[in-house]
Design a protein around this motif. Structure first.
Motif, PDB file in Angstrom:
ATOM      1  N   VAL A  51       0.760  -1.116  -0.056  1.00  0.00           N
ATOM      2  CA  VAL A  51       0.092   0.116  -0.195  1.00  0.00           C
ATOM      3  C   VAL A  51       0.861   1.110   0.159  1.00  0.00           C
ATOM      4  O   VAL A  51       0.572   2.077  -0.671  1.00  0.00           O
ATOM      5  CB  VAL A  51      -0.753  -0.041   1.153  1.00  0.00           C
ATOM      6  CG1 VAL A  51      -1.631   1.314   1.494  1.00  0.00           C
ATOM      7  CG2 VAL A  51      -2.067  -1.014   1.130  1.00  0.00           C
ATOM      8  N   GLY A  52       1.978   1.261   1.017  1.00  0.00           N
ATOM      9  CA  GLY A  52       2.996   2.265   0.847  1.00  0.00           C
ATOM     10  C   GLY A  52       3.560   2.635  -0.446  1.00  0.00           C
ATOM     11  O   GLY A  52       3.695   3.817  -1.081  1.00  0.00           O
ATOM     12  N   LEU A  53       4.036   1.535  -1.334  1.00  0.00           N
ATOM     13  CA  LEU A  53       4.617   1.660  -2.538  1.00  0.00           C
ATOM     14  C   LEU A  53       3.464   2.421  -3.310  1.00  0.00           C
ATOM     15  O   LEU A  53       3.843   2.929  -4.159  1.00  0.00           O
ATOM     16  CB  LEU A  53       5.176   0.405  -2.904  1.00  0.00           C
ATOM     17  CG  LEU A  53       5.775   0.082  -4.332  1.00  0.00           C
ATOM     18  CD1 LEU A  53       7.252   1.130  -4.222  1.00  0.00           C
ATOM     19  CD2 LEU A  53       6.304  -1.113  -4.635  1.00  0.00           C
ATOM     20  N   ALA A  54       2.176   1.667  -3.539  1.00  0.00           N
ATOM     21  CA  ALA A  54       1.303   2.206  -4.373  1.00  0.00           C
ATOM     22  C   ALA A  54       1.147   3.763  -4.138  1.00  0.00           C
ATOM     23  O   ALA A  54       0.726   4.432  -5.128  1.00  0.00           O
ATOM     24  CB  ALA A  54      -0.152   1.415  -4.089  1.00  0.00           C
ATOM     25  N   LEU A  55       1.204   4.051  -2.862  1.00  0.00           N
ATOM     26  CA  LEU A  55       0.797   5.755  -2.399  1.00  0.00           C
ATOM     27  C   LEU A  55       2.048   6.326  -3.383  1.00  0.00           C
ATOM     28  O   LEU A  55       1.922   7.498  -3.404  1.00  0.00           O
ATOM     29  CB  LEU A  55       0.962   5.847  -1.040  1.00  0.00           C
ATOM     30  CG  LEU A  55      -0.695   5.607  -0.327  1.00  0.00           C
ATOM     31  CD1 LEU A  55      -0.383   5.766   0.933  1.00  0.00           C
ATOM     32  CD2 LEU A  55      -1.449   6.494  -0.940  1.00  0.00           C
ATOM     33  N   ILE A  56       3.158   5.629  -3.213  1.00  0.00           N
ATOM     34  CA  ILE A  56       4.176   6.437  -3.580  1.00  0.00           C
ATOM     35  C   ILE A  56       4.280   6.606  -5.107  1.00  0.00           C
ATOM     36  O   ILE A  56       4.323   7.775  -5.659  1.00  0.00           O
ATOM     37  CB  ILE A  56       5.712   5.856  -3.299  1.00  0.00           C
ATOM     38  CG1 ILE A  56       6.060   5.782  -1.797  1.00  0.00           C
ATOM     39  CG2 ILE A  56       6.708   6.422  -3.985  1.00  0.00           C
ATOM     40  CD1 ILE A  56       7.177   5.101  -1.280  1.00  0.00           C
ATOM     41  N   VAL A  57       3.911   5.684  -5.688  1.00  0.00           N
ATOM     42  CA  VAL A  57       3.390   5.833  -7.222  1.00  0.00           C
ATOM     43  C   VAL A  57       2.513   6.669  -7.672  1.00  0.00           C
ATOM     44  O   VAL A  57       2.614   7.676  -8.458  1.00  0.00           O
ATOM     45  CB  VAL A  57       3.161   4.256  -7.845  1.00  0.00           C
ATOM     46  CG1 VAL A  57       2.793   4.558  -9.284  1.00  0.00           C
ATOM     47  CG2 VAL A  57       4.502   3.398  -7.767  1.00  0.00           C
ATOM     48  N   PHE A  58       1.156   6.521  -6.896  1.00  0.00           N
ATOM     49  CA  PHE A  58       0.426   7.632  -7.177  1.00  0.00           C
ATOM     50  C   PHE A  58       0.748   9.027  -7.022  1.00  0.00           C
ATOM     51  O   PHE A  58       0.423   9.972  -7.542  1.00  0.00           O
ATOM     52  CB  PHE A  58      -0.755   7.042  -6.079  1.00  0.00           C
ATOM     53  CG  PHE A  58      -2.159   8.011  -6.535  1.00  0.00           C
ATOM     54  CD1 PHE A  58      -2.931   8.034  -7.417  1.00  0.00           C
ATOM     55  CD2 PHE A  58      -2.294   9.137  -5.310  1.00  0.00           C
ATOM     56  CE1 PHE A  58      -3.986   8.854  -7.824  1.00  0.00           C
ATOM     57  CE2 PHE A  58      -3.609   9.844  -5.589  1.00  0.00           C
ATOM     58  CZ  PHE A  58      -4.269   9.724  -6.699  1.00  0.00           C
ATOM     59  N   ALA A  59       1.471   9.361  -5.806  1.00  0.00           N
ATOM     60  CA  ALA A  59       1.936  10.592  -5.417  1.00  0.00           C
ATOM     61  C   ALA A  59       3.019  10.983  -6.507  1.00  0.00           C
ATOM     62  O   ALA A  59       2.948  12.197  -6.904  1.00  0.00           O
ATOM     63  CB  ALA A  59       2.715  10.565  -4.231  1.00  0.00           C
ATOM     64  N   ALA A  60       3.571  10.157  -7.137  1.00  0.00           N
ATOM     65  CA  ALA A  60       4.597  10.683  -8.285  1.00  0.00           C
ATOM     66  C   ALA A  60       3.828  11.023  -9.360  1.00  0.00           C
ATOM     67  O   ALA A  60       4.222  11.851 -10.192  1.00  0.00           O
ATOM     68  CB  ALA A  60       5.551   9.553  -8.689  1.00  0.00           C
ATOM     69  N   MET A  61       2.645  10.415  -9.754  1.00  0.00           N
ATOM     70  CA  MET A  61       1.756  10.782 -11.143  1.00  0.00           C
ATOM     71  C   MET A  61       1.142  11.990 -10.616  1.00  0.00           C
ATOM     72  O   MET A  61       0.819  12.785 -11.525  1.00  0.00           O
ATOM     73  CB  MET A  61       0.909   9.614 -11.226  1.00  0.00           C
ATOM     74  CG  MET A  61       1.491   8.184 -11.655  1.00  0.00           C
ATOM     75  SD  MET A  61       0.445   7.137 -12.264  1.00  0.00           S
ATOM     76  CE  MET A  61      -0.771   6.924 -11.284  1.00  0.00           C
ATOM     77  N   SER A  62       0.822  12.158  -9.442  1.00  0.00           N
ATOM     78  CA  SER A  62       0.074  13.643  -9.236  1.00  0.00           C
ATOM     79  C   SER A  62       0.690  14.478  -8.690  1.00  0.00           C
ATOM     80  O   SER A  62       0.051  15.490  -8.350  1.00  0.00           O
ATOM     81  CB  SER A  62      -1.173  13.183  -8.112  1.00  0.00           C
ATOM     82  OG  SER A  62      -0.466  12.807  -6.901  1.00  0.00           O
ATOM     83  N   SER A  63       2.168  14.255  -8.513  1.00  0.00           N
ATOM     84  CA  SER A  63       2.784  15.559  -8.137  1.00  0.00           C
ATOM     85  C   SER A  63       2.688  16.024  -6.715  1.00  0.00           C
ATOM     86  O   SER A  63       2.681  17.146  -6.282  1.00  0.00           O
ATOM     87  CB  SER A  63       2.896  16.734  -9.081  1.00  0.00           C
ATOM     88  OG  SER A  63       3.382  16.203 -10.328  1.00  0.00           O
TER      89      SER A  63
END
Length: 133
Positions: A51-63
């Motif tokens: 879940v943490g890794l998914a949040l990192i990826v989502f945060a990178a896409m949404s800046s």
């Protein structure tokens, strides 16, 4: 390779001698041997890491920097949770100095000593002095 009957009997005899000689050490070894990580703890930790890794990826896409920081913290916390073993609950010490095990805990190891803490210390001191002379 399986042990022969003679080797199994000898091993059993050595275990009994260990319990008789030093029950505290033997119980510590037994607790350490049986204390594992636990499947539920590993699954929970790995899930939190994913879940943490998914949040990192989502945060990178949404800046979104703050969401990436939260994701990183969740990922690290999940991995740490998964790799650290659970600590057993501790018992309490009564007013007379005798330890009382927590509810559901097994009793003392065979041949365990009873008495107050100070009595046990005095016995140890006497034994050491006796062994020196």
């Amino acid at each position: 390779m399986a042990l022969s009957d003679h080797e199994e009997a000898l091993l059993h005899q050595m275990e009994e001698a260990l319990y008789a000689e030093d029950p505290r050490f033997a119980s510590r070894i037994e607790k350490t041997k049986s204390r594992g990580l636990g499947r539920g703890r590993i699954v929970t930790g790995v899930a939190a890491g994913i879940v943490g890794l998914a949040l990192i990826v989502f945060a990178a896409m949404s800046s979104s920097i703050w969401l990436g920081a939260v994701g990183f913290a969740a990922m690290v916390a999940g991995i740490v949770w998964a790799i650290t073993p659970a600590k057993p609950a501790l018992g309490s010490v009564g007013p007379d100095g005798v330890a009382t095990p927590r509810k559901g805990a097994k009793g003392r190891a065979p041949g365990g000593k009873s008495g107050t803490f100070m009595d046990r210390l005095e016995e140890r001191w006497d034994k050491r002095r006796h062994d020196q002379w």
